[in-house]
Design an enzyme around this catalytic site. Structure first.
Site, PDB file in Angstrom:
ATOM      1  N   ARG A 117       0.810  -1.242   0.000  1.00  0.00           N
ATOM      2  CA  ARG A 117       0.000   0.000   0.000  1.00  0.00           C
ATOM      3  C   ARG A 117       0.830   1.273   0.000  1.00  0.00           C
ATOM      4  NH1 ARG A 117      -3.122  -3.071   3.628  1.00  0.00           N
ATOM      5  NH2 ARG A 117      -4.827  -4.067   2.504  1.00  0.00           N
ATOM      6  N   LYS A 139       3.253  11.363 -11.324  1.00  0.00           N
ATOM      7  CA  LYS A 139       2.369  10.505 -12.122  1.00  0.00           C
ATOM      8  C   LYS A 139       3.107   9.199 -12.363  1.00  0.00           C
ATOM      9  CE  LYS A 139      -0.519  13.637 -14.795  1.00  0.00           C
ATOM     10  NZ  LYS A 139      -0.826  14.155 -16.147  1.00  0.00           N
ATOM     11  N   GLU A 181       9.862  18.240 -24.882  1.00  0.00           N
ATOM     12  CA  GLU A 181       9.193  18.612 -23.620  1.00  0.00           C
ATOM     13  C   GLU A 181       9.774  19.909 -23.055  1.00  0.00           C
ATOM     14  OE1 GLU A 181       6.494  17.081 -22.718  1.00  0.00           O
ATOM     15  OE2 GLU A 181       6.613  14.975 -23.307  1.00  0.00           O
ATOM     16  N   LYS A 223       7.463  23.032 -14.260  1.00  0.00           N
ATOM     17  CA  LYS A 223       6.598  21.914 -13.868  1.00  0.00           C
ATOM     18  C   LYS A 223       6.270  22.000 -12.378  1.00  0.00           C
ATOM     19  CE  LYS A 223       5.447  17.149 -14.441  1.00  0.00           C
ATOM     20  NZ  LYS A 223       5.587  15.903 -15.162  1.00  0.00           N
ATOM     21  N   GLU A 233      -4.273  17.174 -11.106  1.00  0.00           N
ATOM     22  CA  GLU A 233      -4.788  17.542 -12.426  1.00  0.00           C
ATOM     23  C   GLU A 233      -6.287  17.787 -12.428  1.00  0.00           C
ATOM     24  OE1 GLU A 233      -2.649  15.796 -15.742  1.00  0.00           O
ATOM     25  OE2 GLU A 233      -4.429  15.984 -16.985  1.00  0.00           O
ATOM     26  N   ARG A 237      -2.937  21.657 -14.417  1.00  0.00           N
ATOM     27  CA  ARG A 237      -1.887  20.680 -14.776  1.00  0.00           C
ATOM     28  C   ARG A 237      -2.070  20.146 -16.194  1.00  0.00           C
ATOM     29  NH1 ARG A 237       1.074  16.004 -11.127  1.00  0.00           N
ATOM     30  NH2 ARG A 237       2.361  15.231 -12.828  1.00  0.00           N
ATOM     31  N   ASN A 241      -0.019  19.079 -20.996  1.00  0.00           N
ATOM     32  CA  ASN A 241      -0.345  18.188 -22.106  1.00  0.00           C
ATOM     33  C   ASN A 241      -0.406  18.901 -23.446  1.00  0.00           C
ATOM     34  OD1 ASN A 241      -0.712  15.359 -21.628  1.00  0.00           O
ATOM     35  ND2 ASN A 241      -2.163  15.982 -20.052  1.00  0.00           N
ATOM     36  N   HIS A 244      -0.015  16.973 -26.601  1.00  0.00           N
ATOM     37  CA  HIS A 244      -0.087  15.552 -26.255  1.00  0.00           C
ATOM     38  C   HIS A 244      -1.376  14.892 -26.727  1.00  0.00           C
ATOM     39  CE1 HIS A 244       3.360  16.640 -23.864  1.00  0.00           C
ATOM     40  NE2 HIS A 244       3.461  15.466 -23.310  1.00  0.00           N
ATOM     41  N   HIS A 248      -0.531  11.698 -28.468  1.00  0.00           N
ATOM     42  CA  HIS A 248      -0.927  10.363 -27.981  1.00  0.00           C
ATOM     43  C   HIS A 248      -1.720   9.624 -29.055  1.00  0.00           C
ATOM     44  CE1 HIS A 248      -0.559  11.495 -23.429  1.00  0.00           C
ATOM     45  NE2 HIS A 248       0.559  11.014 -23.912  1.00  0.00           N
ATOM     46  N   HIS A 261       7.884   9.122 -27.993  1.00  0.00           N
ATOM     47  CA  HIS A 261       6.868   9.981 -27.375  1.00  0.00           C
ATOM     48  C   HIS A 261       7.146  11.461 -27.670  1.00  0.00           C
ATOM     49  CE1 HIS A 261       4.036  11.524 -24.427  1.00  0.00           C
ATOM     50  NE2 HIS A 261       5.021  12.191 -23.842  1.00  0.00           N
TER      51      HIS A 261
HETATM   52  P1  NAD Z   1      12.466   5.302 -22.170  1.00  0.00           P
HETATM   53  O1  NAD Z   1      12.357   5.169 -20.720  1.00  0.00           O
HETATM   54  O2  NAD Z   1      11.922   4.212 -23.020  1.00  0.00           O
HETATM   55  O3  NAD Z   1      14.009   5.512 -22.535  1.00  0.00           O
HETATM   56  C1  NAD Z   1      14.373   5.670 -23.887  1.00  0.00           C
HETATM   57  C2  NAD Z   1      15.492   4.705 -24.307  1.00  0.00           C
HETATM   58  O4  NAD Z   1      16.745   5.221 -23.844  1.00  0.00           O
HETATM   59  C3  NAD Z   1      15.377   3.319 -23.722  1.00  0.00           C
HETATM   60  O5  NAD Z   1      15.811   2.375 -24.681  1.00  0.00           O
HETATM   61  C4  NAD Z   1      16.355   3.350 -22.551  1.00  0.00           C
HETATM   62  O6  NAD Z   1      16.851   2.077 -22.192  1.00  0.00           O
HETATM   63  C5  NAD Z   1      17.450   4.220 -23.114  1.00  0.00           C
HETATM   64  N1  NAD Z   1      18.221   4.968 -22.120  1.00  0.00           N
HETATM   65  C6  NAD Z   1      17.739   5.606 -21.041  1.00  0.00           C
HETATM   66  N2  NAD Z   1      18.718   6.306 -20.456  1.00  0.00           N
HETATM   67  C7  NAD Z   1      19.833   6.096 -21.155  1.00  0.00           C
HETATM   68  C8  NAD Z   1      21.172   6.553 -21.035  1.00  0.00           C
HETATM   69  N3  NAD Z   1      21.532   7.449 -20.114  1.00  0.00           N
HETATM   70  N4  NAD Z   1      22.070   6.115 -21.923  1.00  0.00           N
HETATM   71  C9  NAD Z   1      21.703   5.255 -22.910  1.00  0.00           C
HETATM   72  N5  NAD Z   1      20.464   4.809 -23.101  1.00  0.00           N
HETATM   73  C10 NAD Z   1      19.536   5.222 -22.220  1.00  0.00           C
HETATM   74  O7  NAD Z   1      11.808   6.653 -22.716  1.00  0.00           O
HETATM   75  P2  NAD Z   1      11.600   8.108 -22.092  1.00  0.00           P
HETATM   76  O8  NAD Z   1      11.476   9.001 -23.251  1.00  0.00           O
HETATM   77  O9  NAD Z   1      12.602   8.400 -21.043  1.00  0.00           O
HETATM   78  O10 NAD Z   1      10.197   7.991 -21.356  1.00  0.00           O
HETATM   79  C11 NAD Z   1       8.999   7.763 -22.067  1.00  0.00           C
HETATM   80  C12 NAD Z   1       7.964   7.294 -21.082  1.00  0.00           C
HETATM   81  O11 NAD Z   1       7.753   8.311 -20.108  1.00  0.00           O
HETATM   82  C13 NAD Z   1       6.611   7.006 -21.691  1.00  0.00           C
HETATM   83  O12 NAD Z   1       6.136   5.775 -21.198  1.00  0.00           O
HETATM   84  C14 NAD Z   1       5.735   8.140 -21.204  1.00  0.00           C
HETATM   85  O13 NAD Z   1       4.387   7.761 -21.049  1.00  0.00           O
HETATM   86  C15 NAD Z   1       6.365   8.450 -19.882  1.00  0.00           C
HETATM   87  N6  NAD Z   1       6.114   9.817 -19.401  1.00  0.00           N
HETATM   88  C16 NAD Z   1       5.654   9.965 -18.140  1.00  0.00           C
HETATM   89  C17 NAD Z   1       5.430  11.225 -17.624  1.00  0.00           C
HETATM   90  C18 NAD Z   1       4.990  11.380 -16.203  1.00  0.00           C
HETATM   91  O14 NAD Z   1       4.634  12.497 -15.809  1.00  0.00           O
HETATM   92  N7  NAD Z   1       5.037  10.345 -15.401  1.00  0.00           N
HETATM   93  C19 NAD Z   1       5.688  12.350 -18.407  1.00  0.00           C
HETATM   94  C20 NAD Z   1       6.168  12.179 -19.696  1.00  0.00           C
HETATM   95  C21 NAD Z   1       6.384  10.883 -20.190  1.00  0.00           C
HETATM   96  N1  GLY Z   2       3.583  14.977 -18.130  1.00  0.00           N
HETATM   97  C1  GLY Z   2       2.362  15.583 -17.746  1.00  0.00           C
HETATM   98  C2  GLY Z   2       2.192  15.704 -16.274  1.00  0.00           C
HETATM   99  O1  GLY Z   2       3.056  15.344 -15.508  1.00  0.00           O
HETATM  100  O2  GLY Z   2       1.166  16.156 -15.846  1.00  0.00           O
END
Ligand code: NAD
Ligand code: GLY
Length: 360
Positions: A117, A139, A181, A223, A233, A237, A241, A244, A248, A261
């Site tokens: 939990r 998030k 971003e 942010k 949100e 917030r 997006n 997005h 998306h 993304h």
């Molecule tokens: P990712 O986590 O898939 O990383 C991208 C690639 O880079 C992967 O292959 C990873 O293994 C590689 N990698 C990561 N760090 C590295 C490094 N230092 N050196 C070499 N390779 C490296 O992609 P991302 O763009 O970081 O994240 C995308 C995800 O984030 C999506 O699932 C999206 O929905 C999510 N997201 C979440 C929020 C939130 O607020 N929680 C906001 C934006 C995006």
């Molecule tokens: N990436 C959008 C949010 O964190 O609200």
């Protein structure tokens, strides 16, 4: 080192940003938890796992190495983290450390939100996108086969440790995706920052540490301001997006295989800006400047696809911001000033998409 604070009362936390922070700062000694679970993936583990584990010599440390890729941001992969925690008999005093990009961060955060939990977690974001966006704001979650980020929770980390040196191994395409971003923050709330990005584009593309530190810190400040005002949100917030809703839809209609993304968001911001221009919210010059900035950072600005306008609309309707069958869009009223609306001219929205996308 620069620190940005996320101000959320008892759930406040620092984002530390600097070069060499992973191994050269005292953040590990400030963690009181004795049981440490480092979650990473098979790409990042050979690069950074050994040095991260070595920071916790006197503690019980386990690691969970996930497969790499958005398609593994799933309930099945989440179970691997629970298996590791239960096998090691970790209790509610443990901490999960997310060492990775947004995929590892989101899934680890959700594991932390739900294991017994809720337990502590720390983010060590390793992509630019994770450093400026996904590691901040709490998030967390995983995808469902029929929808992105459909299962999740708000769960704030205890700290975010952003080491700029980690970006040295990040592939160029991933770096550019993160820049989408960064540009987003300027477009929605800080036109001065947009100008700074123009003036410092070459330094950023060379991954100059001081330029990166400023860009990441300014993004996190933007942010932080929005999250502090609207953590869950309820309203503002949603401005984060920008681009997005279109993005998306593009990701989902292309099975998450064509664009990263950030790339889909870049195309989405171009579309949202173009539609804002059609509505009279921004000038053609302001729109053009945004497009040129995206191009400067090697981001796509058009979809060049056989996706149809009807399928775009159907997919955009499934967006989490949609209400009562209305697509809510983040639009611009002046560059650096975004607002959320479902009061736009529906015919203009459809005809804009029909111009850009294929007919049925
Ligand atoms: P990712 O986590 O898939 O990383 C991208 C690639 O880079 C992967 O292959 C990873 O293994 C590689 N990698 C990561 N760090 C590295 C490094 N230092 N050196 C070499 N390779 C490296 O992609 P991302 O763009 O970081 O994240 C995308 C995800 O984030 C999506 O699932 C999206 O929905 C999510 N997201 C979440 C929020 C939130 O607020 N929680 C906001 C934006 C995006
Ligand atoms: N990436 C959008 C949010 O964190 O609200």
């Amino acid at each position: 080192m620069k620190t940005v604070e996320i101000d959320l009362g008892s759930r406040s936390y620092p984002i530390h940003i600097g070069s060499g922070l992973l191994t050269q700062s005292d953040w590990p000694s400030r963690l009181k938890n004795q049981q440490i679970c480092i979650v990473t993936n098979e790409t990042i583990a050979p690069l950074y796992l050994a040095q991260t584990k070595a920071l916790f010599k006197d503690k019980t440390v386990i690691d969970v190495i996930l497969p790499d890729g958005e398609k593994f941001k799933s309930l099945d992969t989440l179970a691997l983290i629970f298996d590791g925690l239960i096998d090691a008999a970790f209790d509610r005093t443990c901490v999960l450390i997310a060492l990775g990009g947004g995929v590892v961060g989101d899934i680890t955060g959700y594991a932390a939100a739900s294991y017994q939990r809720g337990v502590d977690f720390v983010q060590i974001p390793t992509t630019l996108l994770a450093q400026v966006d996904s590691s901040v704001g709490g998030k967390t979650g995983v995808n469902h086969p029929r929808g992105k980020n459909m299962i999740g929770a708000f769960h704030q980390p205890k700290a975010v440790i952003t080491d700029l040196d980690i970006l040295k191994t990040l592939p160029d395409r991933e770096f550019s995706a993160g820049m989408a971003e960064v540009i987003k923050y300027g477009a929605i709330m800080d036109s001065t920052f947009l100008q700074w990005l123009d003036d410092n584009a070459d330094a950023l593309l060379d991954r100059d540490v001081s330029a990166l530190q400023y860009a990441i810190a300014r993004s996190c400040e933007c942010k932080a301001q929005i999250v502090a005002e609207d953590e869950l949100e309820g309203g503002r917030r949603a401005l984060l997006n920008f681009g997005h809703t279109y993005g998306h839809a593009l990701e989902s209609l292309s099975n998450y295989s064509r664009w990263l993304h950030g790339e889909a968001v870049a195309i989405g911001m171009t579309l949202a800006s173009e539609f804002s221009m059609a509505l009279g919210g921004i000038t053609a010059e302001a729109h053009q400047q945004l497009v040129e900035k995206l191009q400067k950072f090697n981001l796509p600005i058009s979809a060049d696809t056989d996706i149809t306008s009807d399928s775009m609309i159907a997919s955009m309707l499934r967006d989490k911001k949609s209400r009562d069958g209305n697509i809510r869009l983040v639009l611009l009223e002046g560059m650096g000033n975004a607002f959320l609306s479902d009061q736009y001219d529906r015919k203009m929205f459809t005809s804009h998409l029909e111009k850009v996308f294929a007919a049925d």
